[in-house]
Design an enzyme around this catalytic site. Sequence first.
Site, PDB file in Angstrom:
ATOM      1  N   ASP A  14       0.864  -1.193   0.000  1.00  0.00           N
ATOM      2  CA  ASP A  14       0.000   0.000   0.000  1.00  0.00           C
ATOM      3  C   ASP A  14       0.893   1.233   0.000  1.00  0.00           C
ATOM      4  OD1 ASP A  14      -2.358   1.481   0.021  1.00  0.00           O
ATOM      5  OD2 ASP A  14      -2.547   1.450   2.205  1.00  0.00           O
ATOM      6  N   ASP A  52       2.592   2.402   7.966  1.00  0.00           N
ATOM      7  CA  ASP A  52       1.332   1.771   7.530  1.00  0.00           C
ATOM      8  C   ASP A  52       1.602   0.420   6.864  1.00  0.00           C
ATOM      9  OD1 ASP A  52      -1.353   1.563   7.328  1.00  0.00           O
ATOM     10  OD2 ASP A  52      -1.645   3.163   5.860  1.00  0.00           O
TER      11      ASP A  52
HETATM   12  N1  LIG Z   1       4.715   6.825  14.001  1.00  0.00           N
HETATM   13  C1  LIG Z   1       4.116   7.917  13.534  1.00  0.00           C
HETATM   14  N2  LIG Z   1       4.619   9.150  13.769  1.00  0.00           N
HETATM   15  C2  LIG Z   1       3.992  10.253  13.295  1.00  0.00           C
HETATM   16  N3  LIG Z   1       2.862  10.231  12.566  1.00  0.00           N
HETATM   17  C3  LIG Z   1       2.306   9.029  12.294  1.00  0.00           C
HETATM   18  C4  LIG Z   1       2.891   7.813  12.762  1.00  0.00           C
HETATM   19  N4  LIG Z   1       2.125   6.782  12.340  1.00  0.00           N
HETATM   20  C5  LIG Z   1       1.111   7.328  11.660  1.00  0.00           C
HETATM   21  N5  LIG Z   1       1.212   8.679  11.616  1.00  0.00           N
HETATM   22  C6  LIG Z   1       0.267   9.632  10.979  1.00  0.00           C
HETATM   23  O1  LIG Z   1      -1.015   9.035  10.969  1.00  0.00           O
HETATM   24  C7  LIG Z   1      -1.465   8.862   9.622  1.00  0.00           C
HETATM   25  C8  LIG Z   1      -2.218   7.551   9.505  1.00  0.00           C
HETATM   26  O2  LIG Z   1      -1.374   6.462   9.823  1.00  0.00           O
HETATM   27  P1  LIG Z   1      -1.303   5.174   8.890  1.00  0.00           P
HETATM   28  O3  LIG Z   1      -0.432   4.177   9.578  1.00  0.00           O
HETATM   29  O4  LIG Z   1      -0.942   5.565   7.505  1.00  0.00           O
HETATM   30  O5  LIG Z   1      -2.802   4.627   8.988  1.00  0.00           O
HETATM   31  P2  LIG Z   1      -4.021   4.596   7.935  1.00  0.00           P
HETATM   32  O6  LIG Z   1      -3.570   5.210   6.636  1.00  0.00           O
HETATM   33  O7  LIG Z   1      -4.325   3.151   7.812  1.00  0.00           O
HETATM   34  O8  LIG Z   1      -5.108   5.364   8.605  1.00  0.00           O
HETATM   35  C9  LIG Z   1      -0.206   8.943   8.775  1.00  0.00           C
HETATM   36  O9  LIG Z   1      -0.459   9.426   7.480  1.00  0.00           O
HETATM   37  C10 LIG Z   1       0.667   9.904   9.540  1.00  0.00           C
HETATM   38  O10 LIG Z   1       0.319  11.231   9.237  1.00  0.00           O
HETATM   39 MG   LIG Z   2      -1.812   5.297   5.676  1.00  0.00          MG
END
Ligand SMILES: Nc1ncnc2c1ncn2[C@@H]1O[C@H](COP(=O)(O)OP(=O)(O)O)[C@@H](O)[C@H]1O
Ligand SMILES: [Mg+2]
Length: 281
Positions: A214, A231
Amino acid sequence: MSVDAFSNTFSLYNVGEFGAAEPEDGQRWSTWPAITPSERGPEPHPDWLVTSAAAFDTELGIVKTGKEADVFLIERAVPGDPSQPSILAAKRYRGTETSDFHRSAQYHEGRRMRNTRDTRAVARGSSYGHSVSAGRWAYAEFEALCRMHSMGVPVPYPVQVNGTEILMEFIGDDSGAAPRLAQAKGSVSQLSSYLEQVTDIMLTMAQAGLAHGDLSAYNLLVHHDRIVVIDLPQVVDIASNPNGMALLHRDCVNVCDWFTRRGHNCDSEEMFAALVAELFA
Ligand SMILES: Nc1ncnc2c1ncn2[C@@H]1O[C@H](COP(=O)(O)OP(=O)(O)O)[C@@H](O)[C@H]1O
Ligand SMILES: [Mg+2]
């Protein structure tokens, strides 16, 4: 509260009647002591990680709400201890019917569930089934983070997994979360460095037979000019997943199209060929 405001709220604790701190609203005892070692991140644990049983986890705000999971900002610190607190991101998968596990089937082919009760519950879409799905995604993502970390791929350090919640290193600083590549403003030379870093990540994964599955400019963060990939619940084992090659190819197209649109040409077919060569190297 916005993430930007979090630096003002560090170290706010309620001191109980007898002088001992007690968790307040938005706080809990650190969950670290109760986590079994296999559900903690790889050793050595980083210096910045607070492991004291006297620590509190304080929720400082929401980083991002998503379709399947929400990401919160957490401070883990010992009340009254002036040493550095750990700033963590908590990714919580939704265990309810409101979650939308849009990436289920194509990624799970070739993976196995714990038992037939779980398999049936997930297929039926019962609320128990939803919580099983949420927990599976959380464990899958935690395992992928640990594996990537051990391979030297730049990911947030995975701190622990607990049911449907993963705690990991927060990528960002006092001014907030690191921007996604999609929002990053980069000069031509920065773009070329970003593409090089993303390609390195993809090559390292391909050498281990894996594709992100992804990958896009939304799942790549830019922190002080370094790319961090996030992600990862759907990381694909290319050999055992019948959609593996197609997903690897889609990752290449997503990445290359984005760089090309930003004026930095990138040929997805060339990238795909280079990655496939790694698979058979
Ligand atoms: N470890 C992290 N540190 C800072 N920001 C994060 C972190 N993990 C996720 N994020 C923020 O949260 C958003 C969503 O997380 P993500 O893992 O992509 O989940 P999803 O897209 O499935 O909702 C990311 O685009 C980023 O902006
Ligand atoms: Mg994401």
